[in-house]
Design an enzyme around this catalytic site. Sequence first.
Site, mmCIF file in Angstrom:
data_model
loop_
_atom_site.group_PDB
_atom_site.id
_atom_site.type_symbol
_atom_site.label_atom_id
_atom_site.label_comp_id
_atom_site.label_asym_id
_atom_site.label_seq_id
_atom_site.Cartn_x
_atom_site.Cartn_y
_atom_site.Cartn_z
ATOM 1 C CG ASP A 30 -3.765 -12.120 6.219
ATOM 2 O OD1 ASP A 30 -3.713 -11.808 5.126
ATOM 3 O OD2 ASP A 30 -3.343 -11.211 7.105
ATOM 4 C CD GLU A 31 -5.595 -9.486 9.589
ATOM 5 O OE1 GLU A 31 -5.360 -9.445 11.033
ATOM 6 O OE2 GLU A 31 -5.116 -8.675 8.983
ATOM 7 C CG ASN A 41 -3.300 -10.858 1.737
ATOM 8 O OD1 ASN A 41 -4.181 -11.774 1.934
ATOM 9 N ND2 ASN A 41 -2.855 -10.623 3.074
ATOM 10 C CD GLN A 63 -3.147 -0.747 2.338
ATOM 11 O OE1 GLN A 63 -3.742 0.349 2.253
ATOM 12 N NE2 GLN A 63 -3.455 -1.758 3.095
ATOM 13 C CD GLU A 103 1.101 -7.848 1.519
ATOM 14 O OE1 GLU A 103 -0.088 -7.630 1.132
ATOM 15 O OE2 GLU A 103 1.416 -8.329 2.744
ATOM 16 C CG ASP A 127 0.192 -2.181 10.878
ATOM 17 O OD1 ASP A 127 -0.788 -2.817 10.372
ATOM 18 O OD2 ASP A 127 0.961 -2.910 11.761
ATOM 19 C CE1 TYR A 160 3.471 -11.975 11.993
ATOM 20 C CE2 TYR A 160 1.891 -10.408 11.875
ATOM 21 C CZ TYR A 160 2.513 -11.587 11.477
ATOM 22 O OH TYR A 160 1.688 -12.360 10.658
#
Length: 496
Positions: free
Chosen positions: A148-149, A86, A19, A45, A299, A247
């Site tokens: 995931d998620e 993802n 992102q 990623e 994040d 993490y």
Amino acid sequence: MNNGVFAFPERGVTLCASQIGISLDFIEALLERMHQLELNTLIWELKIKSPCWELANTWHYYTASQVSQVLALAQRLGIEVVPEVNAPGHMGIWLENYPQYALKRLDGSVDPEGRLDITNPQAIDFYLQIVDEYLRIFPSRWWHMGADEYMIHDSFANYPYLAEYAHRTFCTSASEYDVFNSFVNEVNQFVKGRGRRLRIWNDGIHETSVVHLDNDILIEYWKDEGLRITDFIQRGHDVINNSEVLYWSRSHPPYRVDAPALWESNWDARTFIGNQYLSDVLHGGDRKQRGLRVSIWPDESFRATEHEVWEAIQDSLILVAELGKYGVKRNHDWRTVGMSSLSVPTIADSAVSPGLYEIPELNVVGKGPWRVQCTPDGYRTLEDTSCGKNLTLKYGQKHLGVVTQAGARPSLELPADMSASWPDGWENAESRNTQKWIISSAVLKDNSIPSQTHEVFSIKPALTGQILTHSDEGLAQWPFDSLQGDSAFTFRKVSL
């Protein structure tokens, strides 16, 4: 060195740079550091500028030539780079301009998390075409699809047609998780058809009665959710330890790798999240745990700069390297391992020296002269001394809190306190970090040599990865491959 005999075949790093971007300087320095520490796997990623899906080519992206540059270095260093896009969750950067492929709530809305509609064959084909583009570039034996998620911050209840599709496609006892597994298996078959193996995060896989996950998929176990680690082992899956204690995040408070505490505790490479300990389980003579990895997540990316991230992750790289090589702690005193004797590669710093400068190309926003000052993390601030405010890139469309909008314009803001660094001053990070700039030597368009009275530089916002340009329409940031204006700025030193 460990003479090539390692406890685990995979010892590595996850780097999320999809992102918001991570600079090539950072990635190349990371590869060099990994090589020093004998780490051998990088999960990257990322979003590559697509020749097919042009509407998805919003910033941030890497070009295929940039990716090839990274892969060439990784190959020389003996590091395997595994690509990740993802799906079916976390696809916002792909679906924001292709909403026809996204899940829609009962009211018809599409949320910004970006969930692929896995009941739609065209949506699935959209993802598989992206995968195909990447596999033409990456030579890795693996494809990482995340998985995931999928329902993070949401619920299957808002998408009832997933259950309806499960009942119609499989049977009345099927659930949304059967649909999910079916999608993952379809991706698995696709990548196997191209000679690759699939790996996914663990949390999306739950007990199902109809569609079971293909057992040749590698499980990246990070979260204490869904199936237990022993469930995956018993079903024949290989696993990687990506525990949340490994993490690192720019903003999420629980994600701070405390390497000294982990080293001096009972935790080790086989301790999975949720107090699950995987002994040296053997199946057919092969250990099913392939290794462990530290993960670097963005994040709220304005909370820390790349230089701060670089400093923060060093202990965790050493921790994973030591346990990945030897499997056990050779002693329990972190001081004996935490200070690597190897010099840490540096990330390129700004080229311009601190001082007072006339910068005529900045006259459109301030009268100057401009005071260039260093920040504690190695960037520069540009203060318009005529008004006492700093040049700032704070406003525009954002991803993860960073202005990624091409054409976003800088402004002047009251100077932020630069004495704080991550994680101190966390609450004022946006004001501080949006005033930081990378100032690098620039090449004039006519290849002429700068005058002895001035130098020419390019200016980049520290957070955004774009380049500042000037034109008749003013100042704006643009991606490096689509500059709208001139990126050369003249710095004339002002004598005091």
